[in-house]
Every structure is written in C-alpha cells, then in structure tokens.
Design a protein around this motif. Structure first.
Motif, PDB file in Angstrom:
ATOM      1  N   ILE A  54       0.852  -1.186   0.000  1.00 23.17           N
ATOM      2  CA  ILE A  54       0.000   0.000   0.000  1.00 23.17           C
ATOM      3  C   ILE A  54       0.889   1.237   0.000  1.00 23.17           C
ATOM      4  CG2 ILE A  54      -1.765   1.265   1.275  1.00 23.17           C
ATOM      5  CD1 ILE A  54      -2.708  -1.400   2.418  1.00 23.17           C
ATOM      6  N   VAL A  55       0.766   1.992  -1.069  1.00 27.86           N
ATOM      7  CA  VAL A  55       1.571   3.211  -1.201  1.00 27.86           C
ATOM      8  C   VAL A  55       0.725   4.382  -0.746  1.00 27.86           C
ATOM      9  CG1 VAL A  55       2.868   4.677  -2.775  1.00 27.86           C
ATOM     10  CG2 VAL A  55       2.847   2.190  -3.122  1.00 27.86           C
ATOM     11  N   ALA A  56       1.210   5.056   0.234  1.00 28.47           N
ATOM     12  CA  ALA A  56       0.469   6.211   0.736  1.00 28.47           C
ATOM     13  C   ALA A  56       0.545   7.354  -0.269  1.00 28.47           C
ATOM     14  CB  ALA A  56       1.047   6.665   2.074  1.00 28.47           C
ATOM     15  N   PRO A  57      -0.541   8.056  -0.483  1.00 27.21           N
ATOM     16  CA  PRO A  57      -0.500   9.177  -1.432  1.00 27.21           C
ATOM     17  C   PRO A  57       0.449  10.257  -0.940  1.00 27.21           C
ATOM     18  CG  PRO A  57      -2.525   9.242  -0.138  1.00 27.21           C
ATOM     19  CD  PRO A  57      -1.853   7.943   0.188  1.00 27.21           C
TER      20      PRO A  57
END
Length: 216
Positions: A92-95
């Motif tokens: 999960i790549v954080a914005p």
C-alpha cells in the motif's frame, strides 16, 4: 460341194447351241439342288435350346448376437494434489502529501516621488528679438529672394542654456532653418525654471522666426 459345206456349218452351229443350253440347264439344276440341300442341312442342324435361369439362393439368416460380455469400468485415478500459490498483496503506497504553495509576497515598490512641477518659469536674459536680426539673413537665400517662417522648439537646462533645438515647421529653405537653431543656441540665455522647492529644473520653450528680406 459348196452347198454341202454350208449345210454342215449350220448343223454345227445348232449343235453348239444345244450343247450350251444343256450345260446351262444342268448348271442351274445343280445350283438349285445344292442350295436346297444346304438350307435343309442348316435347318436340321439348328436346335432350339431353352435356357433356364438358375434359382435364387436361399435367404441367409443373420448370425446370432454374441453373448453378453461384462465391460469392466476403468480404474479410478485420484486427481493430482492442488498446489496452492501464495498471492502477493501489493504494498500500500500512501498518497504523497499535498503540495503546499509558499505564499507569494508581492513586493510593492515605494511610491515614486511626485514629478517636479514648475513653480517659477524660466526667464530670458536680454531681448529675445535681438537674438536673430536681418543682419543674420543667409546671403544665398537673400540673393535668391527666398523667404519664410521657421518654427523651432528647444530645452532650457538647469543652468539656463538652450539645448536640443529642433525645427518643428520648416520655412522651405534648409539654410534658413539651420541658421535659426544655430543662432538661438549660441545667443539665447535664460534664468532656469524652479520647482516648488526652489530648485532649478529643466524646461522647454518655442518661437517662430519670420525671415523677410529687408527693403532698401
């Protein structure tokens, strides 16, 4: 003697004819009898043969069905074991954080100082009408009888001197226009103009020079 020979010849001819007729009759009888015998022979030898078709073959009975045979089912084969593969969960790549724009500071220039305004106009020193006289008439224009009016403007600097003399309306004669600016720049003198603070400042002025040939 001749008569006897003639009679003998006639008899011989008749005999020959008879012999020929006899031969013909015998030949005809022979031919007719032979043909009849041949036809009779062929008729006797020809026999009628009655050809009979062979009887149809007897009907064949179908063979009896084979005895029932037991069909064994195929052996049960166990399916291969199910290989479970691990499903990789994507990270999960954080914005990214929102871009914060730095405030734009509009630097305002300090207000410009008010333009100086003339509080006291420049004053001519001496008589401006004497700066150009008839004695300054160009000789060439005088000989050719050329006249006209030259309109000029100029700048008065802080020291009261004339600068930047320009012809704004020509007299039609370049030598008359050039003489007007040259004499005004050399002879004109002013007391400089002053602003509201009493300081000398630049100003401008203009005039018209009427070139008229003097009458004797």
């Amino acid at each position: 003697m001749a008569y006897a020979d003639q009679q003998m010849s006639s008899r011989r001819v008749v005999a020959l004819i008879l012999v020929a007729a006899l031969h013909a009759l015998v030949g005809y009888a022979f031919i007719s009898g032979l043909a009849f015998n041949v036809i009779k022979k062929v008729a006797v030898d020809t026999k009628i043969v009655d050809v009979q078709e062979p009887p149809p073959p007897p009907e064949q009975k179908p063979p009896p069905p084979p005895p029932d045979q037991k069909v064994e089912p195929p052996p049960i084969v166990a399916p291969p074991p199910i290989v479970q593969t691990q499903t990789l969960t994507p990270p999960i790549v954080a914005p990214p954080p929102p871009l914060v724009q730095a405030p734009v500071i509009h630097e305002t220039a300090p207000p410009a100082p008010p333009a100086p305004r003339i509080s006291q106009a420049a004053g001519a020193k001496g008589d401006p009408s004497q700066w150009i006289t008839n004695d300054d008439y160009p000789p060439g224009a005088m000989r050719e009888g050329r006249e006209g009016t030259t309109r000029v403007s100029w700048t008065i600097n802080e020291q009261g001197k004339i600068e930047n003399c320009q012809v704004t309306q020509s007299s039609g004669s370049p030598d008359l226009d050039e003489t007007a600016c040259r004499l005004l720049t050399r002879r004109g003198k002013y007391s400089p103009a002053k602003d509201q603070n009493g300081q000398p400042m630049r100003s401008s002025a203009s005039r018209s020079i009427r070139w008229t040939i003097p009458k004797d």
